[in-house]
Design a protein around this motif. Structure first.
Motif: not given
Length: 272
Positions: A105-107, A96-101
């Motif tokens: 804009p990507a988040q 899983e991708l650690l989105v908060e990192q």
């Protein structure tokens, strides 16, 4: 749905996105008589309701259990390996991708996409071949994600599929070394992932691996543009027996880090 039916349906979806896999698989069958699947891999975001914690109970329902956790700091990923009591069933690798990192804009893009998910679609194992559960993103958004995380762009554009299947080289009758296996792939005229070298890992780690470069598909984006993007690839794994006589059932993070590059379209472009 039992585990064998699950993998049959998963294979059908996977080969639709990855035509090379069926051709390579048949080549190995012709030479070796039978081919076993070592493992399959899935990708997701660490955002509820599609995060690993939410989806892994579907694997438990198929008889799988957690085996070992892995971290990929540079790629901003966390992962678990899963095993089944039936040793003939493949292992599962779920990241899983650690989105908060990622950047804000990507988040924002990813949060918007996941916000469109209907949780009723996540109730059965069919989610693993359900594709994109959110509206198409724009080509500009895809490019923004791609600059930060190839993994994020792949998942946002394609959704849920088996990222790859894997031939268990150590169970082959004839091509039972990674060198022989990649020779068969080359004879089929499919390019290999050369990140970190064609062969990833050392026998001392009980696992060596190689993989093709992902197939390509023409994908429509929200703004009406169509662009070629990477889909899925085929992997080859040779496991070695540990001291107790059993084949090593884990993964090697350093290998996996390079295997992830199989969907990196810039590798393929560099060969054109």
């Amino acid at each position: 749905m039992d585990a064998r039916e699950f993998f049959d349906k998963l294979w059908q979806d996977y080969t639709c996105l990855t035509p090379q896999a069926e051709i390579i698989y048949r080549a190995f069958c012709e030479r070796n008589g039978s081919v076993r699947n070592d493992h399959v891999a899935f990708r997701t975001f660490d955002i509820s309701p599609v995060n690993l914690e939410s989806l892994e109970p579907l694997l438990w329902g198929l008889g799988y259990k957690r085996h070992r956790q892995y971290q990929f700091k540079q790629k901003k990923l966390s992962a678990w390996g899963y095993i089944h009591d039936d040793a003939k069933l493949p292992l599962v690798f779920f990241s899983e991708l650690l989105v908060e990192q990622l950047s804000e804009p990507a988040q924002t893009i990813i949060q918007r996409l996941v916000g469109n998910v209907d949780e009723q679609q996540l109730k059965t194992p069919a989610v693993f071949w359900s594709g994109r559960l959110w509206p198409a993103l724009s080509w500009q958004e895809y490019q923004l994600l791609l600059q930060e995380s190839e993994y994020a762009a792949w998942l946002a554009a394609l959704g849920f599929h088996a990222n790859h299947f894997t031939i268990a080289v150590h169970h082959l009758a004839v091509d039972n070394s990674i060198e022989k296996a990649i020779s068969v792939v080359k004879d089929c005229q499919y390019p290999l992932n050369e990140a970190g070298g064609e062969i990833k890992g050392e026998p001392a780690d009980f696992l060596v691996q190689a993989s093709t470069l992902a197939d390509q598909v023409l994908m429509p984006f929200a703004d009406g543009d169509e662009h070629q993007i990477s889909t899925c690839y085929y992997e080859f794994a040779q496991r070695y027996r540990e001291e107790g006589g059993q084949y090593y059932a884990g993964f090697v993070a350093a290998n996996a880090d390079k295997i992830f590059e199989s969907t990196n379209r810039f590798q393929r472009q560099g060969r054109l």
